[in-house]
Design a protein around this motif. Structure first.
Motif, short mmCIF file in Angstrom:
data_model
loop_
_atom_site.label_atom_id
_atom_site.label_comp_id
_atom_site.label_asym_id
_atom_site.label_seq_id
_atom_site.Cartn_x
_atom_site.Cartn_y
_atom_site.Cartn_z
N VAL A 8 0.83 -1.19 0.00
CA VAL A 8 0.00 0.00 0.00
C VAL A 8 0.87 1.24 0.00
O VAL A 8 2.03 1.20 0.44
N ALA A 9 0.32 2.34 -0.52
CA ALA A 9 1.00 3.63 -0.45
C ALA A 9 0.20 4.55 0.46
O ALA A 9 -1.03 4.48 0.51
N ALA A 10 0.91 5.39 1.18
CA ALA A 10 0.26 6.31 2.10
C ALA A 10 0.97 7.65 2.08
O ALA A 10 2.16 7.74 1.78
N SER A 11 0.22 8.67 2.44
CA SER A 11 0.80 10.00 2.61
C SER A 11 1.75 9.98 3.81
O SER A 11 1.72 9.06 4.62
N LEU A 12 2.54 11.01 3.92
CA LEU A 12 3.49 11.11 5.03
C LEU A 12 2.79 11.06 6.38
O LEU A 12 3.33 10.57 7.36
N ASP A 13 1.52 11.53 6.42
CA ASP A 13 0.77 11.51 7.67
C ASP A 13 -0.15 10.30 7.80
O ASP A 13 -1.04 10.26 8.65
N GLY A 14 0.08 9.27 6.98
CA GLY A 14 -0.54 7.96 7.21
C GLY A 14 -1.90 7.70 6.60
O GLY A 14 -2.63 6.83 7.08
N LYS A 110 3.39 -18.48 -4.73
CA LYS A 110 3.50 -17.03 -4.85
C LYS A 110 2.90 -16.38 -3.61
O LYS A 110 2.36 -17.06 -2.74
N ASN A 111 2.97 -15.07 -3.54
CA ASN A 111 2.45 -14.34 -2.38
C ASN A 111 1.02 -13.90 -2.60
O ASN A 111 0.53 -13.86 -3.73
N ILE A 112 0.36 -13.55 -1.51
CA ILE A 112 -1.01 -13.04 -1.52
C ILE A 112 -0.94 -11.55 -1.27
O ILE A 112 -0.27 -11.09 -0.33
N TRP A 113 -1.66 -10.78 -2.10
CA TRP A 113 -1.69 -9.34 -1.96
C TRP A 113 -3.02 -8.92 -1.37
O TRP A 113 -4.07 -9.15 -1.97
N LEU A 114 -2.98 -8.28 -0.21
CA LEU A 114 -4.16 -7.64 0.37
C LEU A 114 -4.15 -6.22 -0.18
O LEU A 114 -3.31 -5.40 0.19
N ILE A 115 -5.08 -5.96 -1.08
CA ILE A 115 -5.06 -4.71 -1.84
C ILE A 115 -6.17 -3.78 -1.35
O ILE A 115 -7.27 -4.21 -1.08
#
Length: 185
Positions: A8-14, A110-115
């Motif tokens: 996941v991607a997040a802003s600097l403040d989470g 393979k891996n599982i992605w929680l998206i």
């Protein structure tokens, strides 16, 4: 060994989305140096995906072709949602523990992605089924929005990797400490 990962991607403040649920602040970084290659390496390691209904509906709303090839995807929902033609979808109301074992089998190593959103990820975490968090930190401050993970992980996470990407982005890779699964309910 199959690992269950929250990528996941997040802003600097989470926050993973702004207060309106939008990601425009994130999309402006799609062309940053190294992002495409880094994402491709990640997605090449992934088999099944799991997402909640809000993430699925967001993807539907983008009016783009399904970008997860033939990867089996479990959508956790209590509503009837339209299927995306050509996607290998499994709509489910089952507990994440029951579905996780199906996903591990489908992963074939393979891996599982929680998206997507943290609510579903929190269910996996509470059951002791989350192995790693791959957190892309984006150098913007939103001030409010949807948090990375609305669940407590009181044991310290172990930082196992740091990747620098263009335009001030970084990815932090954390291992979630093993703990016995929480009881159902």
């Amino acid at each position: 060994m199959t690992r269950t990962q929250y990528y996941v991607a997040a802003s600097l403040d989470g926050y993973i989305a702004d207060s309106a649920g939008k990601l425009d602040w994130l999309f402006q970084f799609n062309d940053a140096e190294g992002v495409t290659e880094h994402y491709q390496a990640f997605i090449d390691s992934v088999g099944p995906l799991a997402m909640g209904s809000a993430t699925y509906e967001f993807i539907l709303g983008e009016n783009q072709p399904w970008s997860y090839a033939d990867r089996p995807t479990w959508v956790f929902t209590h509503r009837t949602l339209p299927a995306i033609p050509g996607a290998n979808l499994h709509f489910t109301t089952e507990d994440v523990g029951a579905v996780h074992s199906q996903m591990v089998e489908a992963a074939a190593g393979k891996n599982i992605w929680l998206i997507g959103g943290g609510n579903l990820v929190a269910q996996f975490a509470r059951r002791g089924l989350l192995d790693e968090i791959l957190l892309g930190v984006i150098p913007v401050v939103l001030g409010s929005g949807i948090p990375v993970l609305p669940a407590a992980l009181p044991s310290p996470l172990e930082l196992t990797g740091l990747t620098r990407l263009g335009r001030g982005m970084v990815e932090l890779r954390y291992t979630v400490p093993s703990r016995p699964p929480a009881p159902k309910g």
